[in-house]
Design a protein around this motif. Structure first.
Motif, PDB file in Angstrom:
ATOM      1  N   THR A  27     -11.103 -33.960  22.534  1.00 14.98           N
ATOM      2  CA  THR A  27      -9.616 -33.667  22.288  1.00 14.98           C
ATOM      3  C   THR A  27      -8.677 -34.911  21.834  1.00 14.98           C
ATOM      4  O   THR A  27      -8.900 -35.925  22.497  1.00 14.98           O
ATOM      5  N   ALA A  28      -7.743 -34.808  20.961  1.00  9.63           N
ATOM      6  CA  ALA A  28      -7.093 -35.917  20.448  1.00  9.63           C
ATOM      7  C   ALA A  28      -5.713 -35.698  21.346  1.00  9.63           C
ATOM      8  O   ALA A  28      -5.189 -34.550  21.343  1.00  9.63           O
ATOM      9  N   LEU A  29      -5.339 -36.789  21.956  1.00 10.40           N
ATOM     10  CA  LEU A  29      -4.133 -36.829  22.719  1.00 10.40           C
ATOM     11  C   LEU A  29      -3.228 -37.765  22.389  1.00 10.40           C
ATOM     12  O   LEU A  29      -3.708 -38.864  21.771  1.00 10.40           O
ATOM     13  N   ASP A  30      -1.834 -37.400  22.525  1.00  7.16           N
ATOM     14  CA  ASP A  30      -0.809 -38.616  22.137  1.00  7.16           C
ATOM     15  C   ASP A  30       0.009 -38.771  23.540  1.00  7.16           C
ATOM     16  O   ASP A  30       0.634 -37.709  23.830  1.00  7.16           O
ATOM     17  N   PRO A  31      -0.056 -40.010  23.971  1.00  8.98           N
ATOM     18  CA  PRO A  31      -0.603 -41.124  23.629  1.00  8.98           C
ATOM     19  C   PRO A  31      -2.327 -40.942  23.840  1.00  8.98           C
ATOM     20  O   PRO A  31      -2.559 -40.089  24.755  1.00  8.98           O
ATOM     21  N   PRO A  32      -2.853 -41.610  22.981  1.00  5.36           N
ATOM     22  CA  PRO A  32      -4.661 -41.536  23.353  1.00  5.36           C
ATOM     23  C   PRO A  32      -4.834 -41.844  24.753  1.00  5.36           C
ATOM     24  O   PRO A  32      -4.341 -42.659  25.241  1.00  5.36           O
ATOM     25  N   TYR A  33      -5.706 -41.117  25.300  1.00  4.53           N
ATOM     26  CA  TYR A  33      -6.367 -41.467  26.470  1.00  4.53           C
ATOM     27  C   TYR A  33      -7.096 -42.771  26.495  1.00  4.53           C
ATOM     28  O   TYR A  33      -7.893 -43.090  25.527  1.00  4.53           O
ATOM     29  N   LYS A  34      -6.822 -43.592  27.536  1.00  2.81           N
ATOM     30  CA  LYS A  34      -7.931 -44.644  27.518  1.00  2.81           C
ATOM     31  C   LYS A  34      -8.920 -44.514  28.676  1.00  2.81           C
ATOM     32  O   LYS A  34      -9.994 -44.953  28.814  1.00  2.81           O
ATOM     33  N   LYS A  35      -8.525 -43.557  29.594  1.00  2.00           N
ATOM     34  CA  LYS A  35      -9.495 -43.133  30.537  1.00  2.00           C
ATOM     35  C   LYS A  35      -9.688 -41.543  30.604  1.00  2.00           C
ATOM     36  O   LYS A  35      -8.632 -41.058  30.603  1.00  2.00           O
TER      37      LYS A  35
ATOM     38  N   PHE B 136      -7.696 -21.957  24.724  1.00  4.18           N
ATOM     39  CA  PHE B 136      -6.158 -21.654  25.457  1.00  4.18           C
ATOM     40  C   PHE B 136      -5.551 -22.894  25.908  1.00  4.18           C
ATOM     41  O   PHE B 136      -4.535 -23.197  25.919  1.00  4.18           O
ATOM     42  N   GLN B 137      -6.571 -23.822  26.566  1.00  4.53           N
ATOM     43  CA  GLN B 137      -6.105 -24.952  27.553  1.00  4.53           C
ATOM     44  C   GLN B 137      -5.523 -25.796  26.640  1.00  4.53           C
ATOM     45  O   GLN B 137      -4.229 -26.398  27.004  1.00  4.53           O
ATOM     46  N   PRO B 138      -5.819 -26.392  25.422  1.00  5.47           N
ATOM     47  CA  PRO B 138      -5.249 -27.613  24.885  1.00  5.47           C
ATOM     48  C   PRO B 138      -3.937 -27.071  24.285  1.00  5.47           C
ATOM     49  O   PRO B 138      -3.252 -28.170  23.791  1.00  5.47           O
ATOM     50  N   ALA B 139      -3.664 -26.066  24.278  1.00  2.67           N
ATOM     51  CA  ALA B 139      -2.357 -25.788  23.412  1.00  2.67           C
ATOM     52  C   ALA B 139      -1.208 -26.215  24.089  1.00  2.67           C
ATOM     53  O   ALA B 139      -0.380 -26.605  23.531  1.00  2.67           O
ATOM     54  N   SER B 140      -1.328 -26.318  25.415  1.00  2.00           N
ATOM     55  CA  SER B 140      -0.182 -27.124  26.199  1.00  2.00           C
ATOM     56  C   SER B 140      -0.415 -28.263  26.659  1.00  2.00           C
ATOM     57  O   SER B 140       0.224 -29.150  26.647  1.00  2.00           O
ATOM     58  N   TYR B 141      -1.812 -28.672  27.047  1.00  2.00           N
ATOM     59  CA  TYR B 141      -2.336 -29.892  27.435  1.00  2.00           C
ATOM     60  C   TYR B 141      -1.998 -30.970  26.345  1.00  2.00           C
ATOM     61  O   TYR B 141      -1.434 -32.070  26.458  1.00  2.00           O
ATOM     62  N   ALA B 142      -2.487 -30.807  25.276  1.00  2.00           N
ATOM     63  CA  ALA B 142      -2.379 -31.870  24.009  1.00  2.00           C
ATOM     64  C   ALA B 142      -0.871 -31.676  23.422  1.00  2.00           C
ATOM     65  O   ALA B 142      -0.542 -32.679  23.014  1.00  2.00           O
ATOM     66  N   ALA B 143      -0.508 -30.587  23.572  1.00  2.00           N
ATOM     67  CA  ALA B 143       0.827 -30.174  22.720  1.00  2.00           C
ATOM     68  C   ALA B 143       1.964 -31.002  23.424  1.00  2.00           C
ATOM     69  O   ALA B 143       2.737 -31.487  22.751  1.00  2.00           O
ATOM     70  N   TYR B 144       2.062 -30.892  24.841  1.00  2.00           N
ATOM     71  CA  TYR B 144       3.201 -31.325  25.331  1.00  2.00           C
ATOM     72  C   TYR B 144       2.901 -31.936  26.704  1.00  2.00           C
ATOM     73  O   TYR B 144       3.632 -32.869  27.359  1.00  2.00           O
ATOM     74  N   ARG B 145       2.126 -31.272  27.548  1.00  2.00           N
ATOM     75  CA  ARG B 145       1.901 -31.684  28.932  1.00  2.00           C
ATOM     76  C   ARG B 145       1.496 -33.032  29.231  1.00  2.00           C
ATOM     77  O   ARG B 145       2.024 -33.902  30.055  1.00  2.00           O
ATOM     78  N   TRP B 146       0.452 -33.507  28.816  1.00  2.00           N
ATOM     79  CA  TRP B 146      -0.202 -34.640  28.936  1.00  2.00           C
ATOM     80  C   TRP B 146       1.005 -35.746  28.492  1.00  2.00           C
ATOM     81  O   TRP B 146       1.159 -36.944  29.314  1.00  2.00           O
TER      82      TRP B 146
END
Ligand code: AHR
Length: 683
Positions: free
Chosen positions: A430-438, A396-406
């Motif tokens: 989890t792959a994030l855009d931009p990639p997380y550093k921390k 459920f969670q990454p759908a929005s976190y990775a998709a647009y909220r982050w």
């Protein structure tokens, strides 16, 4: 004082055999402390994650003594709205919003109706947070608002026992038709024998008979940590400060998120006069006063000399805790106002006091200098080790976190404040855009999970990404259900066995502190009379506090901090369980620390060889099973409110007769820090 120290004897061993895959007593480990430094230890390695849970804030660290002081976040007319208030001698009490409250933010007040026929004093009482500590020599500062359409005579406030013994008392008069604030001080003539005390407000029955009086926004503070106004309870603050935390992540945790989007923690409603803070229904089932607000947290972090990590509300709330599909998420097209709000919050914290709106507001509240804020966390909820619910959550969670909220929050914050670093709260995979550093992720599990994951970070990539174990604790002995109930293994208090497992895990964090930049045991506090989560690092009631075995592990690891990891031979590995260790060196003091957890059920001897000269005695601080107690050798033991000092650190010193070696016995299920004074190792 108990001593578990087994004084060293000399062992003449020329060759260091391989560590056995399962260490066995008596002479289990040959360990060489080299003079080679591995890497610098980040200053932020040990700290706290903080939220109001278990009455950790209201009724805990926040020193206010009166519960439900301003009838915030309650429904007028209900019995619940009168939480902690009770009538005295027949007064009728109700909470109302039908007359103006003391401020726009505080619309509710206490309506007190006095019967027409009264004898003697009549009024009401506040029972505090399950009692009130009355201490001779303390000055208590109190206040309340009152109004009445008719003259009601004097009002007497006092601190008294539930059996009627009065410890301090003051009278005020001059109630008018408009709200008026009354202030007073108490200096109790003697200490109360226990916490069964109330704050009492009484009127003269004859003068007040048949009349109605409204009261609002009460407050009663004992002396606070460092004398701060609206400050912290001294014993609890000192206990937290005593571990010398260098990190303070706030304000949550779940309590940031809210049960609905509108019920989230709103930073701008936690600043300014207490009368201007509406409070809210917290995520943990009780009203929050927000007396501990954004500025109080930042000031507290400064008092601790801890780096603040500001949790930013990032577009998700928590509805039904265990049904993730019910959690409200802000759709992408509606996110901008919340991003703007986050930017305003940051501006309030670090904006220039002359040129920015937020900075000017902050300055108007008494703080001109911007706060030293470097780290922002996009709050979320990543429980790494809870396999049973993790998979469901993760769908459920990454759908929005990775998709647009982050991305939406990070891009906006980065554009305006490029020097700030954003911490992701998601799983490392989890792959994030931009990639997380921390990245911050959380671990609640069993002792065996923690010991078997003591080497988790050994293989993490050294590619610049840094990790924050932002919540962790041994929560249960049940390997399959770490957050179940007490009958299924959930811990009521931290145990010695759990603390040793946490310590084993922390040796891995410190040894890998080139990639682990921070860690925080969670949650921190528990009021024993009303809590939602166990175990917790400190338990208390109105006047007692219990430092748990996990507390002592935090203290031992954090206070005895080197600046650099020191290489050992061998390195601690799974093969050397049940001993786990890490060594470090402090380049100002030239002290070497060797931290060792023995998670096994037998004493284990280590022959320790030194590649550097040492001077003087060695010292050891240790927690282990209480040897003088009938339960010696049983490791599932805790400090409790009934027996708060069953397990406490014991410090000893020991002679080192040979310049380059000594032996030491690590007791069964123990955590030990050995300190050795050397000379400059050449950093
Ligand atoms: O620490 C208790 C809770 O655990 C926190 O609120 C949340 O972040 C996690 O689920």
């Amino acid at each position: 004082m108990r001593s578990f120290l087994k004084l060293s004897s000399v062992l003449v061993i020329c060759l260091l055999p391989d560590v056995k895959s399962a260490l066995a007593p008596p002479n289990a480990l040959n360990l060489r402390l080299t003079a080679d430094l591995s890497h610098a230890i980040p200053s932020t390695l040990y700290g706290y994650m903080w939220e109001d849970i278990n009455h950790s804030g209201d009724g805990g660290l926040y020193a206010e003594l009166l519960q439900n002081r301003a009838f915030q976040a309650v429904i007028p007319g209900t019995q619940n709205a009168l939480n902690s208030w009770q009538p005295y001698n027949g007064a009728f009490l109700s909470v109302t919003s039908k007359t103006d409250g003391v401020s726009a933010a505080l619309p509710n007040s206490l309506e007190v109706r006095i019967p027409k026929v009264v004898t003697g004093p009549i009024g009401f009482e506040n029972t505090g947070f399950w009692g009130i500590k009355v201490q001779e020599g303390w000055t208590y500062k109190g206040s309340f608002y009152a109004k009445s359409s008719t003259s009601i005579g004097k009002i007497t406030v006092s601190l008294k026992s539930t059996r009627g013994a009065v410890f301090a008392s003051k009278s005020v008069e001059g109630v008018t038709t408009d709200w008026k604030k009354f202030t007073f001080e108490f200096r109790p003539s003697k200490s109360a024998p226990n916490d069964e005390n109330v704050f009492s407000v009484v009127l003269d029955g004859k003068a007040a008979a048949g009349k109605t009086i409204h009261f609002g926004m009460f407050s009663l503070f004992p002396p606070t940590f460092r004398g701060r106004e609206n400050g912290m309870r001294i014993d609890l603050a000192e206990a937290l400060a005593g571990t010398r935390p260098s990190l303070w992540r706030f304000p949550g945790g779940n309590n940031l998120e809210g049960h609905s989007i509108d019920a989230r923690w709103k930073w701008n409603e936690t600043v300014g006069r207490l009368e201007d803070r509406p409070g809210r229904v917290g995520d943990w089932g009780y009203s929050n006063t927000d007396g501990l607000g954004l500025l109080e947290y930042l000031n507290w972090a400064e008092d601790l000399e801890a780096e603040p990590i500001l949790g930013i509300w990032a577009g998700i709330s928590i509805a039904n805790y265990s049904d993730f599909a019910t959690w409200p998420v802000v759709p992408e097209q509606d996110l901008q106002p919340y991003i703007d709000d986050a930017l305003e919050e940051i501006e309030f914290v670090i904006g220039d006091a002359k040129t920015t709106k937020g900075g000017k507001w902050r300055a108007s509240l008494g703080r001109t200098e911007p706060y030293n804020l470097r780290l922002i966390e996009m709050c979320e909820f990543p429980q790494f080790s809870l396999r049973h619910d993790f998979d469901q959550r993760w769908k459920f969670q990454p759908a929005s976190y990775a998709a647009y909220r982050w991305k939406a929050f990070v891009d906006a914050i980065g554009a305006k404040y490029p020097h700030l670093e954003c911490i992701a709260t998601t799983l490392p995979s989890t792959a994030l855009d931009p990639p997380y550093k921390k990245i911050d992720f959380h671990m609640y599990n069993s002792p065996s999970w923690f010991t078997s994951n003591a080497f988790l970070f050994d293989d993490y990539p050294r590619n610049g990404t840094l990790y924050f174990v932002g919540e962790y604790a041994v929560t249960s002995t049940n390997d399959k259900n770490a957050l179940g109930d007490i009958p299924s293994g959930r811990l009521a208090y931290p145990t010695l066995q759990g603390a040793a497992a946490e310590a084993a895990f922390i040796t891995g964090l410190e040894r890998n502190s080139d990639v682990v930049f921070a860690s925080a045991y969670a949650p921190s506090f528990q009021h024993i009379r009303n809590y939602q989560w166990t175990p917790d690092i400190i338990t208390y009631d109105a006047s007692h506090i219990v430092k748990s075995t996990s507390y002592y592990v935090q203290e031992m690891f954090s206070v005895n901090r080197g600046t650099h990891v020191l290489k050992t031979s061998p390195t601690s590995t799974a093969d050397s369980a049940p001993l786990f260790w890490v060594a470090s060196y402090h380049n100002d003091t030239n002290v070497v620390f060797l931290k060792v957890s023995n998670t096994g059920t037998s004493d284990l001897v280590a022959n320790i060889f030194l590649d550097f000269p040492i001077t003087g005695f060695g010292t050891a601080t240790s927690i282990s099973s209480p040897s003088l107690s009938p339960i010696s050798g049983i490791f599932n033991v805790s400090n409790t409110i009934e027996e708060p000092e069953l397990i406490i650190p014991v410090a000893s010193s020991f002679a080192i007769p040979h310049p380059d070696r000594f032996n030491y016995t690590f007791p069964a299920t123990s955590v030990t820090v050995i300190t050795l004074q050397t000379s400059n190792l050449g950093v």
